[in-house]
Design a protein around this motif. Structure first.
Motif, PDB file in Angstrom:
ATOM      1  N   LEU A 149      38.710  -4.958  27.215  1.00 43.02           N
ATOM      2  CA  LEU A 149      38.631  -3.727  26.209  1.00 43.02           C
ATOM      3  C   LEU A 149      36.980  -3.332  26.222  1.00 43.02           C
ATOM      4  O   LEU A 149      36.830  -2.075  26.159  1.00 43.02           O
ATOM      5  N   LEU A 150      36.034  -4.210  26.662  1.00 44.77           N
ATOM      6  CA  LEU A 150      34.774  -3.825  26.598  1.00 44.77           C
ATOM      7  C   LEU A 150      34.498  -3.073  27.835  1.00 44.77           C
ATOM      8  O   LEU A 150      33.884  -1.923  27.806  1.00 44.77           O
ATOM      9  N   GLY A 151      35.023  -3.322  28.983  1.00 42.39           N
ATOM     10  CA  GLY A 151      34.818  -2.486  30.225  1.00 42.39           C
ATOM     11  C   GLY A 151      35.426  -1.094  30.202  1.00 42.39           C
ATOM     12  O   GLY A 151      35.018  -0.183  30.545  1.00 42.39           O
ATOM     13  N   MET A 152      36.806  -1.313  29.409  1.00 46.99           N
ATOM     14  CA  MET A 152      37.499   0.146  29.203  1.00 46.99           C
ATOM     15  C   MET A 152      36.435   1.083  28.475  1.00 46.99           C
ATOM     16  O   MET A 152      36.471   1.927  28.636  1.00 46.99           O
ATOM     17  N   GLY A 153      35.902   0.406  27.149  1.00 44.97           N
ATOM     18  CA  GLY A 153      35.205   1.169  26.384  1.00 44.97           C
ATOM     19  C   GLY A 153      33.881   1.818  27.159  1.00 44.97           C
ATOM     20  O   GLY A 153      33.555   3.026  27.066  1.00 44.97           O
ATOM     21  N   GLU A 154      33.405   0.840  28.063  1.00 44.78           N
ATOM     22  CA  GLU A 154      32.137   1.452  28.617  1.00 44.78           C
ATOM     23  C   GLU A 154      32.347   2.524  29.736  1.00 44.78           C
ATOM     24  O   GLU A 154      31.774   3.391  29.651  1.00 44.78           O
ATOM     25  N   TYR A 155      33.560   2.187  30.278  1.00 42.51           N
ATOM     26  CA  TYR A 155      33.926   3.369  31.341  1.00 42.51           C
ATOM     27  C   TYR A 155      34.352   4.636  30.646  1.00 42.51           C
ATOM     28  O   TYR A 155      33.876   5.621  31.238  1.00 42.51           O
ATOM     29  N   LEU A 156      35.209   4.505  29.691  1.00 43.02           N
ATOM     30  CA  LEU A 156      35.428   5.915  29.269  1.00 43.02           C
ATOM     31  C   LEU A 156      34.042   6.552  28.406  1.00 43.02           C
ATOM     32  O   LEU A 156      34.004   7.736  28.514  1.00 43.02           O
ATOM     33  N   GLU A 157      33.121   5.620  27.908  1.00 44.90           N
ATOM     34  CA  GLU A 157      31.906   6.280  27.346  1.00 44.90           C
ATOM     35  C   GLU A 157      31.103   7.059  28.486  1.00 44.90           C
ATOM     36  O   GLU A 157      30.766   8.188  28.447  1.00 44.90           O
ATOM     37  N   LYS A 158      30.828   6.350  29.642  1.00 43.56           N
ATOM     38  CA  LYS A 158      30.230   6.843  30.748  1.00 43.56           C
ATOM     39  C   LYS A 158      30.858   7.951  31.432  1.00 43.56           C
ATOM     40  O   LYS A 158      30.119   9.013  31.702  1.00 43.56           O
ATOM     41  N   VAL A 159      32.251   8.102  31.553  1.00 40.73           N
ATOM     42  CA  VAL A 159      32.639   9.085  32.245  1.00 40.73           C
ATOM     43  C   VAL A 159      32.749  10.338  31.382  1.00 40.73           C
ATOM     44  O   VAL A 159      32.798  11.412  31.725  1.00 40.73           O
ATOM     45  N   GLY A 160      32.932   9.902  30.223  1.00 40.13           N
ATOM     46  CA  GLY A 160      32.973  11.213  28.912  1.00 40.13           C
ATOM     47  C   GLY A 160      31.453  11.810  29.049  1.00 40.13           C
ATOM     48  O   GLY A 160      31.588  13.035  29.048  1.00 40.13           O
ATOM     49  N   LEU A 161      30.649  10.979  29.069  1.00 39.70           N
ATOM     50  CA  LEU A 161      29.114  11.875  29.222  1.00 39.70           C
ATOM     51  C   LEU A 161      29.094  12.711  30.634  1.00 39.70           C
ATOM     52  O   LEU A 161      28.617  13.882  30.749  1.00 39.70           O
ATOM     53  N   ASP A 162      29.596  12.024  31.637  1.00 35.87           N
ATOM     54  CA  ASP A 162      29.623  12.635  33.039  1.00 35.87           C
ATOM     55  C   ASP A 162      30.416  14.066  32.961  1.00 35.87           C
ATOM     56  O   ASP A 162      29.993  15.056  33.314  1.00 35.87           O
ATOM     57  N   VAL A 163      31.458  13.972  32.266  1.00 35.55           N
ATOM     58  CA  VAL A 163      32.518  15.247  32.287  1.00 35.55           C
ATOM     59  C   VAL A 163      31.909  16.281  31.337  1.00 35.55           C
ATOM     60  O   VAL A 163      31.931  17.285  31.842  1.00 35.55           O
ATOM     61  N   THR A 164      31.254  15.814  30.058  1.00 34.48           N
ATOM     62  CA  THR A 164      30.642  16.827  29.403  1.00 34.48           C
ATOM     63  C   THR A 164      29.444  17.278  29.884  1.00 34.48           C
ATOM     64  O   THR A 164      29.299  18.561  30.129  1.00 34.48           O
TER      65      THR A 164
END
Length: 176
Positions: A149-164
């Motif tokens: 779950l921690l890995g999922m959260g970190e991944y989604l957060e970092k990819v979200g920043l890149d996508v934005t």
């Protein structure tokens, strides 16, 4: 004694497109394109009827249609159109405006639709990321489930920043 008459409800005639449109396009060719485009939207995860509505909007030169026009073109009920439009509005792919002086809604697609939809997707992923990080705390970050779950959260957060950042960069590029 009051007699009620049984009213016969006849289906409305299906919109028949004949002859070339104002740009010389064959209506059958336009309809075939709309169908293929809608199928691609379906493959990307958009429900079938919402995809058909979206394809109709993209194929409309004005970038807008009314619910009645969609009912005629897609040969479905107003309720079906309403549900599809609600889905697309929730994804921020289309917007609704009232036709001036009428009770009729008109649906629009514009140049910033995919930008808004991208940011809506990022916001949804931010909620997933926050919930996953909270879940990791609840389950214990050292446990296999917590670590996942921690890995999922970190991944989604970092990819979200890149996508934005990418969406903002391309929006600025395209508006020049």
């Amino acid at each position: 004694m009051v007699r009620s008459r049984r009213r016969v409800i006849r289906p409305k005639p299906i919109e028949k497109l004949t002859g070339a449109d104002e740009y010389g396009r064959d209506p059958d060719v336009v309809a075939d394109f709309r169908d293929r485009f809608a199928e691609l939207f379906v493959r990307s995860g958009i429900p079938k009827m919402a995809a058909a509505v979206l394809a109709c909007l993209y194929a409309a030169d004005s970038g807008s249609v009314t619910a009645g026009e969609l009912v005629r073109r897609l040969r479905v009920s107003p309720a079906t159109i309403s549900a599809a439009v609600g889905d697309l509005e929730g994804r921020e792919l289309i917007r609704r405006e009232r036709d001036v002086g009428t009770r009729r809604d008109r649906y629009f697609i514009d140049e910033s639709a995919w930008y808004r939809a991208t940011l809506a997707g990022v916001r949804a992923n931010e909620q997933l990321a926050a919930t996953a990080r909270a879940g990791a705390g609840t389950l214990g970050a050292e446990t296999p489930a917590g670590a996942r779950l921690l890995g999922m959260g970190e991944y989604l957060e970092k990819v979200g920043l890149d996508v934005t950042r990418a969406a903002d960069r391309w929006r600025a590029e395209l508006t020049r």
